[in-house]
Motif scaffolding. Structure first.
Motif, PDB file in Angstrom:
ATOM      1  N   MET A  20       0.825  -1.203   0.000  1.00 26.50           N
ATOM      2  CA  MET A  20       0.000   0.000   0.000  1.00 26.50           C
ATOM      3  C   MET A  20       0.866   1.262   0.000  1.00 26.50           C
ATOM      4  O   MET A  20       0.582   2.230  -0.707  1.00 26.50           O
ATOM      5  CB  MET A  20      -0.918   0.010   1.228  1.00 26.50           C
ATOM      6  N   THR A  21       1.921   1.235   0.803  1.00 26.23           N
ATOM      7  CA  THR A  21       2.795   2.399   0.926  1.00 26.23           C
ATOM      8  C   THR A  21       3.575   2.641  -0.358  1.00 26.23           C
ATOM      9  O   THR A  21       3.646   3.778  -0.848  1.00 26.23           O
ATOM     10  CB  THR A  21       3.761   2.213   2.108  1.00 26.23           C
ATOM     11  N   LEU A  22       4.168   1.594  -0.915  1.00 23.87           N
ATOM     12  CA  LEU A  22       4.957   1.769  -2.136  1.00 23.87           C
ATOM     13  C   LEU A  22       4.086   2.231  -3.303  1.00 23.87           C
ATOM     14  O   LEU A  22       4.516   3.044  -4.119  1.00 23.87           O
ATOM     15  CB  LEU A  22       5.702   0.487  -2.471  1.00 23.87           C
ATOM     16  N   GLU A  23       2.860   1.756  -3.354  1.00 24.97           N
ATOM     17  CA  GLU A  23       1.937   2.222  -4.391  1.00 24.97           C
ATOM     18  C   GLU A  23       1.648   3.711  -4.217  1.00 24.97           C
ATOM     19  O   GLU A  23       1.612   4.470  -5.182  1.00 24.97           O
ATOM     20  CB  GLU A  23       0.647   1.418  -4.309  1.00 24.97           C
ATOM     21  N   VAL A  34       3.008  11.523   1.805  1.00 23.18           N
ATOM     22  CA  VAL A  34       2.204  10.359   2.177  1.00 23.18           C
ATOM     23  C   VAL A  34       2.401  10.157   3.670  1.00 23.18           C
ATOM     24  O   VAL A  34       3.533  10.247   4.173  1.00 23.18           O
ATOM     25  CB  VAL A  34       2.652   9.096   1.403  1.00 23.18           C
ATOM     26  N   VAL A  35       1.329   9.903   4.394  1.00 20.03           N
ATOM     27  CA  VAL A  35       1.422   9.589   5.817  1.00 20.03           C
ATOM     28  C   VAL A  35       0.914   8.160   6.001  1.00 20.03           C
ATOM     29  O   VAL A  35      -0.259   7.867   5.761  1.00 20.03           O
ATOM     30  CB  VAL A  35       0.615  10.567   6.688  1.00 20.03           C
ATOM     31  N   LEU A  36       1.828   7.292   6.394  1.00 25.30           N
ATOM     32  CA  LEU A  36       1.510   5.899   6.666  1.00 25.30           C
ATOM     33  C   LEU A  36       1.151   5.754   8.138  1.00 25.30           C
ATOM     34  O   LEU A  36       1.946   6.118   9.014  1.00 25.30           O
ATOM     35  CB  LEU A  36       2.706   5.005   6.331  1.00 25.30           C
ATOM     36  N   PHE A  43      10.642  -0.881   9.998  1.00 30.32           N
ATOM     37  CA  PHE A  43      12.067  -0.737   9.711  1.00 30.32           C
ATOM     38  C   PHE A  43      12.465  -1.180   8.299  1.00 30.32           C
ATOM     39  O   PHE A  43      13.247  -0.487   7.649  1.00 30.32           O
ATOM     40  CB  PHE A  43      12.912  -1.469  10.760  1.00 30.32           C
ATOM     41  N   PRO A  44      11.952  -2.307   7.767  1.00 36.41           N
ATOM     42  CA  PRO A  44      12.346  -2.677   6.397  1.00 36.41           C
ATOM     43  C   PRO A  44      11.936  -1.619   5.357  1.00 36.41           C
ATOM     44  O   PRO A  44      12.627  -1.433   4.362  1.00 36.41           O
ATOM     45  CB  PRO A  44      11.610  -3.994   6.153  1.00 36.41           C
ATOM     46  N   LEU A  45      10.833  -0.936   5.607  1.00 36.39           N
ATOM     47  CA  LEU A  45      10.382   0.093   4.679  1.00 36.39           C
ATOM     48  C   LEU A  45      11.382   1.244   4.605  1.00 36.39           C
ATOM     49  O   LEU A  45      11.603   1.796   3.526  1.00 36.39           O
ATOM     50  CB  LEU A  45       9.007   0.622   5.107  1.00 36.39           C
ATOM     51  N   TYR A  46      11.991   1.610   5.719  1.00 37.28           N
ATOM     52  CA  TYR A  46      12.914   2.741   5.739  1.00 37.28           C
ATOM     53  C   TYR A  46      14.066   2.549   4.756  1.00 37.28           C
ATOM     54  O   TYR A  46      14.458   3.480   4.048  1.00 37.28           O
ATOM     55  CB  TYR A  46      13.477   2.968   7.143  1.00 37.28           C
TER      56      TYR A  46
END
Length: 74
Positions: A20-23, A34-36, A43-46
């Motif tokens: 959802m975030t990467l999209e 974008v505010v998740l 941490f992996p997203l960072y």
């Protein structure tokens, strides 16, 4: 600056929050954000954000969840 795009991924099972975030960040313009909203710190997203030209700032919310503010890196 336009209103931030909110991605509410609290309590969603993996890999939905990441997807959802990467999209959402794929559509960011120079002055967009974008505010998740998520129940644990992603941490992996960072690392993925940093490698792909995005900046982030994490805020702990009163309920213990996180709001991750994501913009294009300047």
């Amino acid at each position: 600056m336009s209103e931030p795009r909110i991605v509410d991924a609290r309590w969603r099972p993996p890999p939905e929050p990441m997807e959802m975030t990467l999209e959402a960040v794929d559509t960011l313009g120079p002055d967009d954000e974008v505010v998740l909203l998520i129940h644990r710190e992603p941490f992996p997203l960072y690392e993925i954000l940093g490698r792909n030209g995005y900046a982030h700032r994490a805020e702990t919310q009163p309920d213990g969840s996180f709001a991750i503010h994501i913009t294009l890196a300047r």
